[in-house]
Design a protein around this motif. Sequence first.
Motif, PDB file in Angstrom:
ATOM      1  N   MET A  29       0.845  -1.187   0.000  1.00  0.00           N
ATOM      2  CA  MET A  29       0.000   0.000   0.000  1.00  0.00           C
ATOM      3  C   MET A  29       0.887   1.247   0.000  1.00  0.00           C
ATOM      4  N   ILE A  30       0.383   2.317  -0.626  1.00  0.00           N
ATOM      5  CA  ILE A  30       1.060   3.607  -0.606  1.00  0.00           C
ATOM      6  C   ILE A  30       0.235   4.537   0.276  1.00  0.00           C
ATOM      7  N   HIS A  31       0.910   5.278   1.150  1.00  0.00           N
ATOM      8  CA  HIS A  31       0.246   6.160   2.111  1.00  0.00           C
ATOM      9  C   HIS A  31       0.720   7.595   1.930  1.00  0.00           C
ATOM     10  N   THR A  32      -0.217   8.512   1.927  1.00  0.00           N
ATOM     11  CA  THR A  32       0.122   9.924   1.839  1.00  0.00           C
ATOM     12  C   THR A  32       0.533  10.436   3.213  1.00  0.00           C
ATOM     13  N   CYS A  33       1.439  11.382   3.210  1.00  0.00           N
ATOM     14  CA  CYS A  33       1.810  12.107   4.418  1.00  0.00           C
ATOM     15  C   CYS A  33       1.261  13.529   4.234  1.00  0.00           C
ATOM     16  N   GLY A  54      -0.624  -1.857  -7.355  1.00  0.00           N
ATOM     17  CA  GLY A  54       0.776  -1.956  -7.721  1.00  0.00           C
ATOM     18  C   GLY A  54       1.283  -1.096  -8.845  1.00  0.00           C
ATOM     19  N   PHE A  55       0.530  -0.133  -9.318  1.00  0.00           N
ATOM     20  CA  PHE A  55       0.986   0.678 -10.438  1.00  0.00           C
ATOM     21  C   PHE A  55       1.844   1.869 -10.019  1.00  0.00           C
ATOM     22  N   ASP A  73       5.372   3.712   1.951  1.00  0.00           N
ATOM     23  CA  ASP A  73       4.696   2.452   1.642  1.00  0.00           C
ATOM     24  C   ASP A  73       4.223   1.794   2.932  1.00  0.00           C
ATOM     25  N   SER A  74       3.658   0.608   2.815  1.00  0.00           N
ATOM     26  CA  SER A  74       3.077  -0.067   3.974  1.00  0.00           C
ATOM     27  C   SER A  74       4.112  -0.556   4.984  1.00  0.00           C
ATOM     28  N   GLN A  75       5.396  -0.479   4.643  1.00  0.00           N
ATOM     29  CA  GLN A  75       6.450  -0.799   5.609  1.00  0.00           C
ATOM     30  C   GLN A  75       7.146   0.466   6.107  1.00  0.00           C
ATOM     31  N   ASP A  76       6.494   1.617   5.908  1.00  0.00           N
ATOM     32  CA  ASP A  76       6.996   2.913   6.365  1.00  0.00           C
ATOM     33  C   ASP A  76       8.280   3.337   5.646  1.00  0.00           C
TER      34      ASP A  76
END
Length: 131
Positions: A29-33, A54-55, A73-76
């Motif tokens: 996952m991609i996360h916005t800050c 995944g794009f 990402d989902s692993q920070d």
Amino acid sequence: MLVFCAMYINWLDTPSLYIPSQIPIKSRMIHTCYHQITNGVKDYDITYRRGVCGFFSRGYITPPKNATIILKDSQDKCVAYIDKNSTNGVILHTAGADLFGYGLFEQSTAKRMGLNLIKWLENELKGNNNE
């Protein structure tokens, strides 16, 4: 300077070479800050395109000290950062993701990044941006 490619040669004195993610694409996952560029953009809309994961980016980068991270990402791990300290200018670097065009033709909040980026650039060029 805008860098939307996966860098494999260290041409600046910053530790920002591309590192492929070990997370399977469909689990990442991609996360916005919190930042003007990601304002109003939903994490789901960056991570998924037409329901497929995944794009956006398949790797990450190590940001320089004191950089502002705008995507993780989902692993920070850092997917995009802004660096105003390493050079006499400003560097916006992503791990291979085009912030201008991503989601431009989608019916999602991802298309806001391009417009937000233009607004941010305008403020930077005018000297009005404090992040």
